[in-house]
Write a protein that holds these residues in place. Structure first.
Motif, PDB file in Angstrom:
ATOM      1  N   GLU A  66      -7.131  -5.388  -5.084  1.00 54.84           N
ATOM      2  CA  GLU A  66      -6.569  -4.446  -4.106  1.00 54.84           C
ATOM      3  C   GLU A  66      -6.303  -5.159  -2.777  1.00 54.84           C
ATOM      4  O   GLU A  66      -5.284  -4.940  -2.124  1.00 54.84           O
ATOM      5  CB  GLU A  66      -7.550  -3.278  -3.914  1.00 54.84           C
ATOM      6  CG  GLU A  66      -6.902  -2.088  -3.258  1.00 54.84           C
ATOM      7  CD  GLU A  66      -7.775  -0.849  -3.277  1.00 54.84           C
ATOM      8  OE1 GLU A  66      -8.592  -0.667  -4.192  1.00 54.84           O
ATOM      9  OE2 GLU A  66      -7.619  -0.039  -2.341  1.00 54.84           O
TER      10      GLU A  66
ATOM     11  N   HIS B 116      -3.188  -7.243  -3.044  1.00 57.65           N
ATOM     12  CA  HIS B 116      -1.968  -6.429  -2.982  1.00 57.65           C
ATOM     13  C   HIS B 116      -1.601  -6.101  -1.535  1.00 57.65           C
ATOM     14  O   HIS B 116      -0.446  -6.214  -1.129  1.00 57.65           O
ATOM     15  CB  HIS B 116      -2.136  -5.117  -3.771  1.00 57.65           C
ATOM     16  CG  HIS B 116      -2.091  -5.339  -5.245  1.00 57.65           C
ATOM     17  ND1 HIS B 116      -2.659  -4.474  -6.148  1.00 57.65           N
ATOM     18  CD2 HIS B 116      -1.548  -6.328  -5.984  1.00 57.65           C
ATOM     19  CE1 HIS B 116      -2.463  -4.931  -7.369  1.00 57.65           C
ATOM     20  NE2 HIS B 116      -1.793  -6.056  -7.292  1.00 57.65           N
ATOM     21  N   HIS B 117      -2.613  -5.708  -0.757  1.00 57.65           N
ATOM     22  CA  HIS B 117      -2.367  -5.394   0.664  1.00 57.65           C
ATOM     23  C   HIS B 117      -1.839  -6.618   1.403  1.00 57.65           C
ATOM     24  O   HIS B 117      -0.861  -6.533   2.146  1.00 57.65           O
ATOM     25  CB  HIS B 117      -3.659  -4.930   1.344  1.00 57.65           C
ATOM     26  CG  HIS B 117      -3.996  -3.496   1.083  1.00 57.65           C
ATOM     27  ND1 HIS B 117      -3.207  -2.460   1.509  1.00 57.65           N
ATOM     28  CD2 HIS B 117      -5.026  -2.931   0.430  1.00 57.65           C
ATOM     29  CE1 HIS B 117      -3.741  -1.315   1.137  1.00 57.65           C
ATOM     30  NE2 HIS B 117      -4.845  -1.572   0.476  1.00 57.65           N
TER      31      HIS B 117
ATOM     32  N   GLU C 233       1.768  -7.562   0.494  1.00 56.53           N
ATOM     33  CA  GLU C 233       2.740  -6.615   1.045  1.00 56.53           C
ATOM     34  C   GLU C 233       2.947  -6.864   2.544  1.00 56.53           C
ATOM     35  O   GLU C 233       4.074  -6.882   3.046  1.00 56.53           O
ATOM     36  CB  GLU C 233       2.230  -5.192   0.803  1.00 56.53           C
ATOM     37  CG  GLU C 233       3.235  -4.124   1.145  1.00 56.53           C
ATOM     38  CD  GLU C 233       2.786  -2.747   0.711  1.00 56.53           C
ATOM     39  OE1 GLU C 233       1.588  -2.442   0.802  1.00 56.53           O
ATOM     40  OE2 GLU C 233       3.665  -1.968   0.292  1.00 56.53           O
TER      41      GLU C 233
ATOM     42  N   ASP D  60       4.840 -10.109   3.187  1.00 53.80           N
ATOM     43  CA  ASP D  60       6.271  -9.909   2.930  1.00 53.80           C
ATOM     44  C   ASP D  60       6.950  -9.249   4.137  1.00 53.80           C
ATOM     45  O   ASP D  60       8.033  -9.636   4.554  1.00 53.80           O
ATOM     46  CB  ASP D  60       6.438  -9.045   1.667  1.00 53.80           C
ATOM     47  CG  ASP D  60       7.901  -8.816   1.315  1.00 53.80           C
ATOM     48  OD1 ASP D  60       8.622  -9.812   1.188  1.00 53.80           O
ATOM     49  OD2 ASP D  60       8.313  -7.644   1.192  1.00 53.80           O
ATOM     50  N   HIS D  61       6.266  -8.259   4.698  1.00 51.77           N
ATOM     51  CA  HIS D  61       6.779  -7.546   5.881  1.00 51.77           C
ATOM     52  C   HIS D  61       6.967  -8.514   7.057  1.00 51.77           C
ATOM     53  O   HIS D  61       8.038  -8.567   7.684  1.00 51.77           O
ATOM     54  CB  HIS D  61       5.772  -6.446   6.242  1.00 51.77           C
ATOM     55  CG  HIS D  61       6.190  -5.563   7.372  1.00 51.77           C
ATOM     56  ND1 HIS D  61       6.281  -4.208   7.250  1.00 51.77           N
ATOM     57  CD2 HIS D  61       6.517  -5.831   8.671  1.00 51.77           C
ATOM     58  CE1 HIS D  61       6.654  -3.679   8.404  1.00 51.77           C
ATOM     59  NE2 HIS D  61       6.790  -4.647   9.289  1.00 51.77           N
TER      60      HIS D  61
ATOM     61  N   MET E 213      -5.925  -2.437  11.389  1.00 45.72           N
ATOM     62  CA  MET E 213      -5.370  -2.348  10.029  1.00 45.72           C
ATOM     63  C   MET E 213      -6.506  -2.269   8.994  1.00 45.72           C
ATOM     64  O   MET E 213      -6.504  -1.408   8.122  1.00 45.72           O
ATOM     65  CB  MET E 213      -4.489  -3.584   9.774  1.00 45.72           C
ATOM     66  CG  MET E 213      -3.874  -3.631   8.391  1.00 45.72           C
ATOM     67  SD  MET E 213      -2.660  -2.341   8.095  1.00 45.72           S
ATOM     68  CE  MET E 213      -1.189  -3.094   8.773  1.00 45.72           C
TER      69      MET E 213
ATOM     70  N   GLU F 255      -8.387   1.104   9.051  1.00 45.01           N
ATOM     71  CA  GLU F 255      -7.674   2.216   8.408  1.00 45.01           C
ATOM     72  C   GLU F 255      -7.667   2.071   6.885  1.00 45.01           C
ATOM     73  O   GLU F 255      -7.840   3.041   6.159  1.00 45.01           O
ATOM     74  CB  GLU F 255      -6.236   2.303   8.940  1.00 45.01           C
ATOM     75  CG  GLU F 255      -6.213   2.695  10.390  1.00 45.01           C
ATOM     76  CD  GLU F 255      -4.987   3.514  10.769  1.00 45.01           C
ATOM     77  OE1 GLU F 255      -4.290   3.989   9.869  1.00 45.01           O
ATOM     78  OE2 GLU F 255      -4.751   3.664  11.977  1.00 45.01           O
ATOM     79  N   ILE F 256      -7.456   0.841   6.418  1.00 49.72           N
ATOM     80  CA  ILE F 256      -7.418   0.617   4.962  1.00 49.72           C
ATOM     81  C   ILE F 256      -8.808   0.880   4.350  1.00 49.72           C
ATOM     82  O   ILE F 256      -8.933   1.545   3.321  1.00 49.72           O
ATOM     83  CB  ILE F 256      -6.936  -0.822   4.644  1.00 49.72           C
ATOM     84  CG1 ILE F 256      -5.448  -0.954   5.009  1.00 49.72           C
ATOM     85  CG2 ILE F 256      -7.132  -1.160   3.174  1.00 49.72           C
ATOM     86  CD1 ILE F 256      -4.891  -2.371   4.907  1.00 49.72           C
TER      87      ILE F 256
ATOM     88  N   GLU G 251      -9.673   4.602   4.198  1.00 50.83           N
ATOM     89  CA  GLU G 251      -9.005   5.258   3.066  1.00 50.83           C
ATOM     90  C   GLU G 251      -9.738   4.940   1.773  1.00 50.83           C
ATOM     91  O   GLU G 251      -9.950   5.803   0.928  1.00 50.83           O
ATOM     92  CB  GLU G 251      -7.544   4.787   3.007  1.00 50.83           C
ATOM     93  CG  GLU G 251      -6.658   5.516   2.013  1.00 50.83           C
ATOM     94  CD  GLU G 251      -6.819   5.036   0.597  1.00 50.83           C
ATOM     95  OE1 GLU G 251      -6.649   5.859  -0.310  1.00 50.83           O
ATOM     96  OE2 GLU G 251      -7.135   3.853   0.382  1.00 50.83           O
TER      97      GLU G 251
END
Lengths: 198, 98
Positions: A23, A26-27, A30, A33-34, A58, A61-62, A65
Motif C-alpha cells: 500500500e 502504491h501511494h 502515484e 508520478d504527480h 500527507m 491524512e493517509i 484513513e
C-alpha cells in the motif's frame, strides 16, 4: 527544506512505515508520478516539491484513513497475519514428536505438514508485500521463538538415548532432516524481516 | 460541506472519463471555487476508494505506471444523491435570496 522529488519520496516513505509495504509503494508511486509530471511541464523541481502537501500532513491524512479503515473491520487488523505466523512456527514443535516416538506416523503428521504448507503460502506469499511496522514486530518475535523450539528435537533425541541406552539411526537421520527444514525456515523468516526493514 | 463538495466535483469529473490524480487536481485548480492544495487530492481519492465510490487501475505511460480512477456503480448512486441534495440546498438558498 526539501529540494528534490527523491527527498520528498524518501521522507514520506519513512513517515508511512505504519502502512503495509504494498500500500505504501502504491501511494509513493502515484505521488512520484504527480511530481514528475509537474516537473515535465516546466516547474522547477524545488518549487514542485515545496508547493506539494508536506510529507507530515500527507502521511497524517493517509495513516488516519488507514486507521479508520482498520477500525471498521471486525477482526483485529493483524489477526490473519498472526495466524499465518503461528502456522509456520508451531508445526516445528509437533514435527519433533517422531524423535521421541522413534517412528514417523504419516497420518497425524499430515495435518501438521498441511498447516505448515498453508502458513508458508500465506506468510511468504500473500503477506510478504503487506508488512507494516506492527507486522514486522510480530514477525521478529515469532522468528525469535524458532530458536527455543530447537530444544524439543534435541531434548527428545537425548531422552531417547537415555531411555534405550543406544543410538537410533532413524532418530539421527530425522533430526538432521528436521534441522535442515528448520534452518531453511529460519533463514526465510530472517530474509522477510530484513527486506521489510530495508 | 467542503469535503462533500470536493467529492461531488471529483465524481462529476470521473463520470466524464477516467482520470489520474494530477489530471483531477489540474481540472479542479482551473476553477477558483476549488482551490485544492497540490497533493491533497490523494487522501480524498483513497477515502473514496475505501468507500467503493471509485476504483483504480494502472496503465503504463512513458515507462511509468499511472493510476487511473473511475466511478463505480455505488459511486454513480452517491453522485445522484449528492447532486440532488446539492440542487435542493441551492434552490433553498436561491429562494431565501429573493
Amino acid at each position: 527544506m526539501l529540494q528534490s522529488i527523491e527527498q520528498y519520496i524518501n521522507e514520506l516513505d519513512l513517515k508511512l512505515k505504519g502502512l503495509p509495504k504494498d500500500e505504501r509503494e502504491h501511494h509513493l508511486a502515484e505521488i512520484r508520478d504527480h511530481l514528475l509530471e509537474r516537473m515535465e511541464e516546466g516547474d522547477p523541481e524545488a518549487r514542485v516539491v515545496q508547493s506539494f502537501m508536506a510529507p507530515d500532513k500527507m502521511s497524517e491524512e493517509i495513516l488516519q484513513e488507514y486507521r479508520q479503515r482498520n477500525a471498521q473491520t471486525f477482526e483485529h487488523p493483524n489477526y490473519w497475519f498472526v495466524l499465518a505466523a503461528i502456522s509456520v512456527i508451531a508445526p516445528f514443535g509437533a514435527l519433533a514428536l517422531p524423535i521421541i516416538q522413534e517412528n514417523y506416523y504419516a497420518g497425524p503428521q499430515f495435518a501438521v505438514l498441511l498447516q505448515l504448507l498453508i502458513g508458508s503460502v500465506a506468510l511468504f506469499g500473500y503477506f510478504r508485500k503487506k508488512l507494516n511496522e506492527e507486522r514486522v514486530a510480530i514477525l521478529k518475535k515469532m522468528g525469535r521463538l524458532m530458536i527455543p523450539i530447537l530444544a524439543l528435537p534435541f531434548g527428545f533425541f537425548s531422552f531417547s538415548i537415555i531411555r534405550t541406552e543406544e543410538w537410533s539411526s532413524f532418530n539421527f537421520i530425522y533430526l538432521l532432516l528436521y534441522l535442515l527444514v528448520w534452518l531453511i525456515y529460519y533463514i526465510s523468516l530472517r530474509k522477510v524481516y530484513q527486506s521489510s526493514i530495508a | 460541506m467542503r469535503k462533500g463538495t470536493f467529492e461531488l466535483a471529483i465524481l462529476l469529473l470521473l463520470k466524464r472519463k477516467p482520470m489520474y490524480g494530477y489530471e483531477i487536481t489540474k481540472h479542479l485548480q482551473e476553477e477558483s471555487t476549488f482551490p485544492i492544495a497540490d497533493g491533497s487530492i490523494y487522501p480524498i481519492l483513497k477515502r473514496m476508494s475505501t468507500n467503493q465510490w471509485v476504483y483504480s487501475y494502472k496503465e503504463e505511460h512513458e515507462g511509468r505506471s499511472r493510476k487511473y480512477y473511475d466511478v463505480t456503480d455505488l459511486g454513480g448512486k452517491v453522485l445522484e444523491a449528492r447532486w440532488e441534495e446539492f440542487t435542493n440546498v441551492y434552490a433553498f438558498l436561491d429562494q431565501l435570496k429573493k
